[in-house]
Design a protein around this motif. Structure first.
Motif, PDB file in Angstrom:
ATOM      1  N   PHE A 175     108.681  66.924  41.748  1.00 56.76           N
ATOM      2  CA  PHE A 175     108.839  67.335  43.139  1.00 56.76           C
ATOM      3  C   PHE A 175     109.487  66.180  43.882  1.00 56.76           C
ATOM      4  O   PHE A 175     109.080  65.025  43.736  1.00 56.76           O
ATOM      5  N   VAL A 176     110.504  66.483  44.674  1.00 57.95           N
ATOM      6  CA  VAL A 176     111.204  65.440  45.416  1.00 57.95           C
ATOM      7  C   VAL A 176     111.053  65.594  46.926  1.00 57.95           C
ATOM      8  O   VAL A 176     111.340  64.668  47.680  1.00 57.95           O
ATOM      9  N   HIS A 177     110.617  66.779  47.368  1.00 54.89           N
ATOM     10  CA  HIS A 177     110.428  67.004  48.796  1.00 54.89           C
ATOM     11  C   HIS A 177     109.462  68.157  49.001  1.00 54.89           C
ATOM     12  O   HIS A 177     109.317  69.010  48.136  1.00 54.89           O
ATOM     13  N   ALA A 178     108.833  68.184  50.158  1.00 56.88           N
ATOM     14  CA  ALA A 178     107.936  69.267  50.535  1.00 56.88           C
ATOM     15  C   ALA A 178     108.080  69.524  52.022  1.00 56.88           C
ATOM     16  O   ALA A 178     108.498  68.634  52.780  1.00 56.88           O
ATOM     17  N   ALA A 179     107.759  70.743  52.424  1.00 55.95           N
ATOM     18  CA  ALA A 179     107.744  71.099  53.838  1.00 55.95           C
ATOM     19  C   ALA A 179     106.561  72.026  54.055  1.00 55.95           C
ATOM     20  O   ALA A 179     106.235  72.841  53.192  1.00 55.95           O
ATOM     21  N   VAL A 180     105.894  71.861  55.186  1.00 52.34           N
ATOM     22  CA  VAL A 180     104.774  72.728  55.496  1.00 52.34           C
ATOM     23  C   VAL A 180     104.986  73.366  56.858  1.00 52.34           C
ATOM     24  O   VAL A 180     105.532  72.751  57.768  1.00 52.34           O
ATOM     25  N   GLY A 181     104.574  74.615  56.936  1.00 47.31           N
ATOM     26  CA  GLY A 181     104.591  75.331  58.196  1.00 47.31           C
ATOM     27  C   GLY A 181     103.165  75.656  58.577  1.00 47.31           C
ATOM     28  O   GLY A 181     102.220  75.207  57.937  1.00 47.31           O
ATOM     29  N   ARG A 182     103.013  76.478  59.580  1.00 45.78           N
ATOM     30  CA  ARG A 182     101.668  76.812  60.046  1.00 45.78           C
ATOM     31  C   ARG A 182     100.816  77.421  58.938  1.00 45.78           C
ATOM     32  O   ARG A 182      99.645  77.111  58.823  1.00 45.78           O
ATOM     33  N   GLY A 183     101.389  78.280  58.123  1.00 43.82           N
ATOM     34  CA  GLY A 183     100.614  78.920  57.072  1.00 43.82           C
ATOM     35  C   GLY A 183     101.365  79.033  55.767  1.00 43.82           C
ATOM     36  O   GLY A 183     101.107  79.936  54.975  1.00 43.82           O
ATOM     37  N   HIS A 184     102.325  78.147  55.533  1.00 41.64           N
ATOM     38  CA  HIS A 184     103.086  78.212  54.283  1.00 41.64           C
ATOM     39  C   HIS A 184     103.522  76.812  53.844  1.00 41.64           C
ATOM     40  O   HIS A 184     103.504  75.875  54.628  1.00 41.64           O
ATOM     41  N   THR A 185     103.886  76.730  52.561  1.00 41.78           N
ATOM     42  CA  THR A 185     104.316  75.468  51.972  1.00 41.78           C
ATOM     43  C   THR A 185     105.540  75.704  51.109  1.00 41.78           C
ATOM     44  O   THR A 185     105.627  76.722  50.416  1.00 41.78           O
ATOM     45  N   LEU A 186     106.486  74.783  51.137  1.00 45.06           N
ATOM     46  CA  LEU A 186     107.665  74.801  50.283  1.00 45.06           C
ATOM     47  C   LEU A 186     107.717  73.486  49.516  1.00 45.06           C
ATOM     48  O   LEU A 186     107.485  72.421  50.089  1.00 45.06           O
ATOM     49  N   LEU A 187     108.001  73.578  48.218  1.00 50.55           N
ATOM     50  CA  LEU A 187     108.137  72.391  47.377  1.00 50.55           C
ATOM     51  C   LEU A 187     109.507  72.424  46.716  1.00 50.55           C
ATOM     52  O   LEU A 187     109.918  73.459  46.188  1.00 50.55           O
ATOM     53  N   VAL A 188     110.219  71.300  46.738  1.00 48.48           N
ATOM     54  CA  VAL A 188     111.556  71.201  46.149  1.00 48.48           C
ATOM     55  C   VAL A 188     111.475  70.342  44.893  1.00 48.48           C
ATOM     56  O   VAL A 188     110.933  69.240  44.920  1.00 48.48           O
ATOM     57  N   GLY A 189     112.018  70.880  43.797  1.00 49.52           N
ATOM     58  CA  GLY A 189     112.034  70.156  42.534  1.00 49.52           C
ATOM     59  C   GLY A 189     113.308  69.356  42.361  1.00 49.52           C
ATOM     60  O   GLY A 189     114.317  69.599  43.025  1.00 49.52           O
ATOM     61  N   SER A 190     113.281  68.411  41.436  1.00 50.58           N
ATOM     62  CA  SER A 190     114.440  67.557  41.173  1.00 50.58           C
ATOM     63  C   SER A 190     115.621  68.345  40.614  1.00 50.58           C
ATOM     64  O   SER A 190     116.751  67.865  40.644  1.00 50.58           O
ATOM     65  N   THR A 191     115.373  69.561  40.137  1.00 53.41           N
ATOM     66  CA  THR A 191     116.453  70.423  39.643  1.00 53.41           C
ATOM     67  C   THR A 191     117.060  71.268  40.757  1.00 53.41           C
ATOM     68  O   THR A 191     118.008  72.011  40.516  1.00 53.41           O
ATOM     69  N   GLY A 192     116.494  71.172  41.958  1.00 54.49           N
ATOM     70  CA  GLY A 192     116.978  71.969  43.084  1.00 54.49           C
ATOM     71  C   GLY A 192     116.212  73.266  43.285  1.00 54.49           C
ATOM     72  O   GLY A 192     116.452  73.988  44.242  1.00 54.49           O
ATOM     73  N   ASP A 193     115.280  73.577  42.373  1.00 53.00           N
ATOM     74  CA  ASP A 193     114.459  74.771  42.540  1.00 53.00           C
ATOM     75  C   ASP A 193     113.504  74.582  43.708  1.00 53.00           C
ATOM     76  O   ASP A 193     113.064  73.472  43.999  1.00 53.00           O
ATOM     77  N   VAL A 194     113.185  75.705  44.380  1.00 52.31           N
ATOM     78  CA  VAL A 194     112.252  75.679  45.504  1.00 52.31           C
ATOM     79  C   VAL A 194     111.117  76.648  45.203  1.00 52.31           C
ATOM     80  O   VAL A 194     111.359  77.793  44.833  1.00 52.31           O
ATOM     81  N   TRP A 195     109.874  76.163  45.363  1.00 49.35           N
ATOM     82  CA  TRP A 195     108.695  77.002  45.207  1.00 49.35           C
ATOM     83  C   TRP A 195     108.081  77.203  46.587  1.00 49.35           C
ATOM     84  O   TRP A 195     108.104  76.305  47.421  1.00 49.35           O
ATOM     85  N   SER A 196     107.521  78.395  46.810  1.00 43.84           N
ATOM     86  CA  SER A 196     106.945  78.696  48.110  1.00 43.84           C
ATOM     87  C   SER A 196     105.642  79.454  47.960  1.00 43.84           C
ATOM     88  O   SER A 196     105.428  80.149  46.967  1.00 43.84           O
ATOM     89  N   ALA A 197     104.785  79.330  48.955  1.00 42.65           N
ATOM     90  CA  ALA A 197     103.517  80.062  48.983  1.00 42.65           C
ATOM     91  C   ALA A 197     103.040  80.145  50.422  1.00 42.65           C
ATOM     92  O   ALA A 197     103.388  79.317  51.257  1.00 42.65           O
ATOM     93  N   GLY A 198     102.240  81.177  50.690  1.00 45.01           N
ATOM     94  CA  GLY A 198     101.618  81.298  52.001  1.00 45.01           C
ATOM     95  C   GLY A 198     102.100  82.492  52.784  1.00 45.01           C
ATOM     96  O   GLY A 198     102.610  83.461  52.222  1.00 45.01           O
ATOM     97  N   ALA A 199     101.932  82.405  54.090  1.00 41.00           N
ATOM     98  CA  ALA A 199     102.271  83.504  54.990  1.00 41.00           C
ATOM     99  C   ALA A 199     103.750  83.862  54.872  1.00 41.00           C
ATOM    100  O   ALA A 199     104.600  82.985  54.793  1.00 41.00           O
ATOM    101  N   ASN A 200     104.019  85.148  54.851  1.00 41.24           N
ATOM    102  CA  ASN A 200     105.393  85.616  54.698  1.00 41.24           C
ATOM    103  C   ASN A 200     105.728  86.704  55.720  1.00 41.24           C
ATOM    104  O   ASN A 200     106.644  87.498  55.518  1.00 41.24           O
TER     105      ASN A 200
END
Length: 142
Positions: free
Chosen positions: A105-130
């Protein structure tokens, strides 16, 4: 360090004046997060409206704790309060999510009810409120 105490508030339900500090678990001064004492953290990600934190370590793993509603930390088996406590943070690696070995993981971002994680390959994982499409259209779990 200067201590700023809460002002008395009125309870909407009973119209009584209450002091937030009477039942508060707020910390009045900095303290070491003992659960992360042996983790070499490189960055912390939190937001003004979020009640959860993502810390990335030197090995590219994410350490997450705080309010998990609505599964903002990608964990469906949280305790009854919907919280992943600081005393027992969840450790997550890209490989645990199906990424190729060596991905970090090279970066992360959080919102009020969600999280995003960025991998070194450029992939993005997400979870939470949608509710507004903030984590994607498909259901995804961290």
């Amino acid at each position: 360090m200067r201590c700023v105490c809460h002002r008395p508030r009125r309870s909407r339900a009973t119209d009584e004046v209450t002091t937030a500090t009477a039942r508060s678990t707020d910390l009045r001064e900095p303290h070491i997060l003992r659960s992360l004492a042996n983790v070499r953290v490189t960055s912390i990600h939190a937001g003004g409206a979020s009640c959860h934190v993502v810390a990335l370590d030197i090995d590219g793993a994410a350490w997450m704790f705080g309010r998990n509603a609505p599964t903002a930390l990608g964990r469906c088996d949280e305790d009854e309060d919907g919280v992943i406590p600081e005393t027992n943070p969840r450790r997550l690696t890209p490989e645990m999510l199906g990424a190729p070995k060596g991905t970090t993981f090279v970066h992360a971002a959080v919102g009020r009810g969600h999280t995003l994680l960025v991998g070194s390959t450029g992939d993005v994982w997400s979870a939470g409120a949608n509710s507004l499409g903030q984590v994607s259209k498909k259901e995804q779990k961290l």
